[in-house]
Design a protein around this motif. Structure first.
Motif, PDB file in Angstrom:
ATOM      1  N   VAL A 108      45.715  38.686  37.990  1.00  0.00           N
ATOM      2  CA  VAL A 108      45.535  37.505  37.152  1.00  0.00           C
ATOM      3  C   VAL A 108      44.141  36.937  37.388  1.00  0.00           C
ATOM      4  N   TYR A 109      43.708  36.127  36.444  1.00  0.00           N
ATOM      5  CA  TYR A 109      42.402  35.483  36.522  1.00  0.00           C
ATOM      6  C   TYR A 109      42.396  34.440  37.626  1.00  0.00           C
ATOM      7  N   CYS A 110      41.428  34.538  38.522  1.00  0.00           N
ATOM      8  CA  CYS A 110      41.324  33.635  39.660  1.00  0.00           C
ATOM      9  C   CYS A 110      39.851  33.351  39.934  1.00  0.00           C
ATOM     10  N   ARG A 111      39.634  32.558  40.930  1.00  0.00           N
ATOM     11  CA  ARG A 111      38.302  32.403  41.517  1.00  0.00           C
ATOM     12  C   ARG A 111      38.440  32.720  42.990  1.00  0.00           C
ATOM     13  N   HIS A 112      37.626  33.648  43.484  1.00  0.00           N
ATOM     14  CA  HIS A 112      37.703  34.046  44.883  1.00  0.00           C
ATOM     15  C   HIS A 112      36.426  33.617  45.589  1.00  0.00           C
ATOM     16  N   GLU A 113      36.567  32.701  46.531  1.00  0.00           N
ATOM     17  CA  GLU A 113      35.430  32.180  47.284  1.00  0.00           C
ATOM     18  C   GLU A 113      34.275  31.801  46.360  1.00  0.00           C
ATOM     19  N   GLY A 114      34.626  31.148  45.250  1.00  0.00           N
ATOM     20  CA  GLY A 114      33.618  30.608  44.356  1.00  0.00           C
ATOM     21  C   GLY A 114      33.131  31.529  43.266  1.00  0.00           C
ATOM     22  N   ILE A 115      33.759  32.709  43.098  1.00  0.00           N
ATOM     23  CA  ILE A 115      33.329  33.659  42.074  1.00  0.00           C
ATOM     24  C   ILE A 115      34.531  34.065  41.232  1.00  0.00           C
ATOM     25  N   ASN A 116      34.384  34.034  39.919  1.00  0.00           N
ATOM     26  CA  ASN A 116      35.469  34.374  38.997  1.00  0.00           C
ATOM     27  C   ASN A 116      35.766  35.864  39.040  1.00  0.00           C
ATOM     28  N   CYS A 117      37.052  36.190  39.002  1.00  0.00           N
ATOM     29  CA  CYS A 117      37.460  37.595  39.078  1.00  0.00           C
ATOM     30  C   CYS A 117      38.940  37.702  38.717  1.00  0.00           C
ATOM     31  N   TYR A 118      39.455  38.919  38.793  1.00  0.00           N
ATOM     32  CA  TYR A 118      40.891  39.178  38.703  1.00  0.00           C
ATOM     33  C   TYR A 118      41.331  39.792  40.032  1.00  0.00           C
ATOM     34  N   LYS A 119      42.459  39.276  40.549  1.00  0.00           N
ATOM     35  CA  LYS A 119      42.996  39.827  41.794  1.00  0.00           C
ATOM     36  C   LYS A 119      44.499  39.575  41.825  1.00  0.00           C
ATOM     37  N   TYR A 120      45.123  39.842  42.947  1.00  0.00           N
ATOM     38  CA  TYR A 120      46.570  39.647  43.073  1.00  0.00           C
ATOM     39  C   TYR A 120      46.952  38.221  42.697  1.00  0.00           C
ATOM     40  N   SER A 121      48.139  38.083  42.106  1.00  0.00           N
ATOM     41  CA  SER A 121      48.611  36.758  41.718  1.00  0.00           C
ATOM     42  C   SER A 121      48.768  35.856  42.936  1.00  0.00           C
ATOM     43  N   PRO A 122      48.322  34.608  42.834  1.00  0.00           N
ATOM     44  CA  PRO A 122      48.702  33.635  43.858  1.00  0.00           C
ATOM     45  C   PRO A 122      50.217  33.547  43.972  1.00  0.00           C
ATOM     46  N   PHE A 123      50.694  33.073  45.105  1.00  0.00           N
ATOM     47  CA  PHE A 123      52.131  32.949  45.297  1.00  0.00           C
ATOM     48  C   PHE A 123      52.728  31.992  44.261  1.00  0.00           C
ATOM     49  N   ILE A 124      52.031  30.887  43.984  1.00  0.00           N
ATOM     50  CA  ILE A 124      52.412  29.983  42.892  1.00  0.00           C
ATOM     51  C   ILE A 124      51.167  29.802  42.021  1.00  0.00           C
ATOM     52  N   TYR A 125      51.314  30.062  40.728  1.00  0.00           N
ATOM     53  CA  TYR A 125      50.144  30.166  39.838  1.00  0.00           C
ATOM     54  C   TYR A 125      50.442  29.481  38.518  1.00  0.00           C
ATOM     55  N   ALA A 126      49.390  28.952  37.907  1.00  0.00           N
ATOM     56  CA  ALA A 126      49.477  28.416  36.553  1.00  0.00           C
ATOM     57  C   ALA A 126      48.092  28.527  35.938  1.00  0.00           C
TER      58      ALA A 126
END
Length: 464
Positions: A108-126
């Motif tokens: 899913v679309y996330c931000r990892h340490e300040g950079i936009n990316c796709y990675k594993y879903s957070p445990f709770i996500y919206a």
């Protein structure tokens, strides 16, 4: 200091030194959807991932409501919230998150340490939702140990992600869930692009990575939450507590932290990706919080390339953290951190500096010394009634840049005790008023270099 364990039901008015909306809890339709009615199996052995999906879908179809988690142990994969959903954990309820990494796919679309990316879903996500909540006196248990093994494998994918961002690789191609690009751990709770968020009363244990990190969100209330990422179960690598990232209008109050990293860290993006996105973190109030372990009590940065402004923290206690207050950026990071107020902060047993302001932060030992063409700007900070009973490092350390000093700092009614005194480098327009410093080592103050450093009122230096 008020009792964080018996926080008031109602939110007191926000009185900040800047214009900020009065935040109110989101309201939800009076419909309740008990997960047992959708086939949930208690005991912590059988996964209820599809059950949570069904209950949330039914609530959404009804226009919203409360998804109820009753007493007992309930195993599940990731939970994705929708508009008008309140995930409520009854006292005695414990949600156990699956230790099967494959359960957190697709990416899913996330931000990892300040950079936009796709990675594993957070445990709770919206993503892009309005009026969402996680409430109750229950426990969210991340059981994160299987994820921690990825820590030793994250250097290469982390460097690849930063290179992709610097080269403007489309976000959709920055995917980190397999052997091709490597794997990046998910946050525990990460709403992204959401409005009107409440997280209240729950205990959160041992996730994979950062714990609560709202990203690109507005109107966020986190209150009465207990976060533990360091303890009997182990040490969560990068187990930060609450990390708002490029968010606006945030209230954090009556929270307790025992963390494997920073208790609270305000972020706004890293380097080129953060500058390009250009979303600051702004209008944030932190009050009546306590941290017993953590790298920093209240931290701003180091991912702050989108800017941070208008932060007011008051009536907090930190004892046993590495630092009480820390503002940090890498030398070439760009952005700004400005207009900060800290009032009525008490610290004890601080491992390093009580107050640390550094524009030379580095995780690799080298980047803090490389000059860049986009230095950050630090300035307009106000510290009032700050007490530290013991710090093993400098009581105050200010480390600006030769090419961009820290500017316009005011310290008043400061009472600090520790091993080393005040160290200032590359700062200007700094005022200390009514200052008491007790140190084990001399000199009590070292300025090299500084401009317009003033001491006013009653100033006392004592060396034992």
């Amino acid at each position: 200091m008020q009792d964080i364990y018996n926080f008031p039901a109602e939110i007191a008015p926000i009185e900040a030194p800047f214009a900020m909306a009065q935040l109110r809890k989101p309201e939800f339709p009076a419909h309740t959807f008990d997960i047992r009615d959708f086939g949930a199996v208690e005991g912590g052995k059988i996964k209820n991932t599809e059950v949570f999906k069904k209950a949330i879908f039914a609530a959404t179809q009804a226009g919203g409501g409360t998804v109820l988690v009753p007493r007992g142990k309930w195993l599940t994969g990731p939970i994705h919230l929708d508009d008008q959903i309140n995930l409520h954990l009854t006292e005695g309820a414990e949600v156990l998150f699956s230790q099967d990494i494959a359960d957190y796919l697709p990416a899913v679309y996330c931000r990892h340490e300040g950079i936009n990316c796709y990675k594993y879903s957070p445990f709770i996500y919206a993503n892009g939702k309005t009026n969402i909540a996680i409430t109750g006196r229950g426990v969210l248990n991340g059981q994160g140990k299987p994820w921690w093994d990825l820590t030793t494998q994250e250097k290469a994918p982390g460097e690849l992600l930063r290179a992709m961002a610097d080269q403007d690789v489309p976000v959709e191609e920055r995917v980190f869930i397999d052997d091709q690009n490597g794997r990046l751990r998910p946050a525990f709770i990460q709403p992204i692009g959401c409005r009107n968020i409440l997280i209240e009363g729950v205990t959160i244990l041992y996730g994979a990575f950062w714990t609560i990190t709202p990203t690109y969100c507005e109107n966020i209330i986190v209150r009465g939450v207990k976060i533990m990422t360091e303890g009997e179960y182990g040490h969560t690598p990068n187990g930060d507590g609450i990390n708002p990232s490029s968010c606006k209008n945030v209230l954090i109050e009556y929270c307790y932290f025992d963390t494997g990293d920073d208790c609270i860290a305000i972020k706004s993006g890293r380097d080129k990706d953060g500058i390009k996105t250009g979303r600051p973190s702004e209008n944030m109030v932190i009050r009546y919080c306590r941290g017993d372990r953590g790298h920093g009590g209240i931290v701003i940065g180091s991912e702050m390339s989108g800017g941070v402004r208008n932060v007011y923290a008051h009536d907090c206690i930190f004892q046993g953290t590495d630092r009480a207050l820390r503002i940090k950026a890498a030398r070439e990071r760009g952005g700004y951190v400005k207009d900060l107020w800290f009032r009525n902060i008490t610290a004890d047993r601080i491992v390093h500096e009580a107050i640390m302001i550094s524009m030379k932060y580095t995780a690799d030992g080298f980047s803090g010394f490389r000059k860049g063409d986009q230095p950050p700007w630090f300035g307009n900070y106000h510290f009032y009634n700050i007490t530290c009973h013991q710090a093993a490092g400098n009581l105050i350390k200010i480390d600006g840049l030769e090419e961009q000093p820290v500017e316009n700092l005011h310290f008043e009614k400061i009472n600090l005790t520790g091993e080393q005194g005040i160290a200032i480098a590359n700062a200007k327009n700094v005022t200390f008023k009514d200052l008491t410093i007790r140190t084990q080592q001399t000199p009590a103050v070292n300025i090299d270099p500084g401009e317009a450093i003033k001491f006013e009122g009653e100033v006392k230096f004592t060396t034992d």
